[in-house]
Design an enzyme around this catalytic site. Structure first.
Site, PDB file in Angstrom:
ATOM      1  CD  GLU A 188      84.082 152.006 -17.608  1.00  0.00           C
ATOM      2  OE1 GLU A 188      83.952 150.837 -18.052  1.00  0.00           O
ATOM      3  OE2 GLU A 188      84.186 152.257 -16.400  1.00  0.00           O
TER       4      GLU A 188
ATOM      5  CD  GLU B 266      88.944 150.551 -17.043  1.00  0.00           C
ATOM      6  OE1 GLU B 266      89.665 151.304 -16.377  1.00  0.00           O
ATOM      7  OE2 GLU B 266      87.755 150.294 -16.725  1.00  0.00           O
ATOM      8  CD  GLU B 267      82.698 147.656 -20.689  1.00  0.00           C
ATOM      9  OE1 GLU B 267      82.088 147.362 -21.742  1.00  0.00           O
ATOM     10  OE2 GLU B 267      82.143 148.204 -19.715  1.00  0.00           O
TER      11      GLU B 267
END
Length: 314
Positions: A195, A198-199
């Site tokens: 995460e 991805e962010e």
């Protein structure tokens, strides 16, 4: 090869006349296919035997699971077959039946419901129905009582900064640690690392579990409770290339500033203070370390998180 009997040819010609086709070759093919299909059905019936249940696997808790339903079966035939199977399983002392019904065969769910089956859960293109056959009220477990969210606090120990983001399309934009929901069969540390990348575009490595928050009546959780875990990560890269679809802003922020910021959630502020304490006194004072141990029932391994204990106690 044995010769045909004298009565075979007239009978076969009569069959062709009764059921005309475009050609005698096509008639022969249809006749041969019918005979093969009839023989296959008879063999299947012989293998199954009278009163034999649907093919099912037995679990460690005394239940059975039907993974595959018969192909091209009508609702009436399936209903009778299921009724016979339930009778056999009851006689064997089974306590529960799990019936996996693919979406394309959902018409068979009604036949199961008429025999006492209820929906247990559904995922993508398959529904699972269950029937309790044990004594008293059903002791079958509920499904998906919690959703698991994981965030990663990526700490740069050299300058005391941590990676934070502001979510896009929120009524109130607050600084938080990047994160999201854990995927099925995904370890929480892997979720945090994924995460974060991805962010923010920053690559990192899992170090420890810092905290667990449990919350009920969480909006958007479909009536389930919510588990929110925050992990401590170490940065591998530092350049930010954040996802503009999910994030409004992203930056490396001083932990001291984040701990006192007004535009952040209480849990983010609390973890920032925890990380400050770890920087000053050592992360061993705040970390819940991870260790893999062998699972008893599956032969695989699982991950356990706890404070580190001395080797002499292991």
């Amino acid at each position: 090869m044995a010769p045909f009997s004298r009565g075979f040819l007239p009978s076969f010609i009569k069959l062709l006349t009764r059921y005309p086709c475009r050609s005698r070759k096509e008639s022969l093919c249809r006749f041969s296919g019918y005979a093969a299909q009839k023989q296959q059905q008879q063999q299947h019936q012989h293998q199954r035997g009278p009163g034999a249940p649907l093919p099912a696997s037995v679990d460690a808790h005394g239940g059975v699971t039907v993974h595959h339903l018969p192909a091209d079966v009508t609702e009436a035939t399936f209903s009778e077959l299921l009724r016979e199977s339930v009778c056999v399983w009851r006689s064997e002392g089974r306590v529960a039946v799990w019936l996996r019904v693919p979406l394309c065969r959902s018409r068979l769910a009604e036949a199961a419901a008429l025999q006492g089956f209820t929906y247990h859960h559904a995922v993508r293109d398959e529904a699972v129905l269950s029937l309790w056959m044990g004594d008293g009220e059903s002791r079958l477990p509920n499904y998906a009582t919690h959703q698991v969210g994981v965030a990663g606090a990526v700490v740069n120990q050299s300058n005391g900064k941590v990676l934070v983001v502001q979510d896009k399309n929120r009524a109130k934009n607050m600084w938080k640690f990047p994160g999201g929901l854990s995927n099925p069969s995904e370890n929480i540390g892997d979720t945090a690392v994924r995460e974060v990348f991805e962010e923010t575009g920053v690559r990192s490595e899992f170090r420890s579990l810092l905290s667990i928050r449990q919350q009920h009546h969480h909006p958007g959780a479909f009536g389930n409770s919510d588990m929110y875990l925050i992990c401590r990560l170490a940065p591998v890269t530092y350049d930010i290339n954040f996802c503009k679809h999910e994030c409004l802003r992203c930056e490396w922020m001083d932990l001291a500033r984040l701990a006192k910021a007004s535009d952040t959630a209480p849990i983010t502020s609390r973890i920032a203070k925890l990380l400050l304490y770890g920087l000053e006194t050592g992360f061993h004072n705040i970390d819940l370390s991870m260790e893999e141990l062998p699972a008893v029932y599956t032969g695989l391994v699982y991950q356990i998180h706890h404070r580190t204990i001395p080797e002499r106690y292991k």
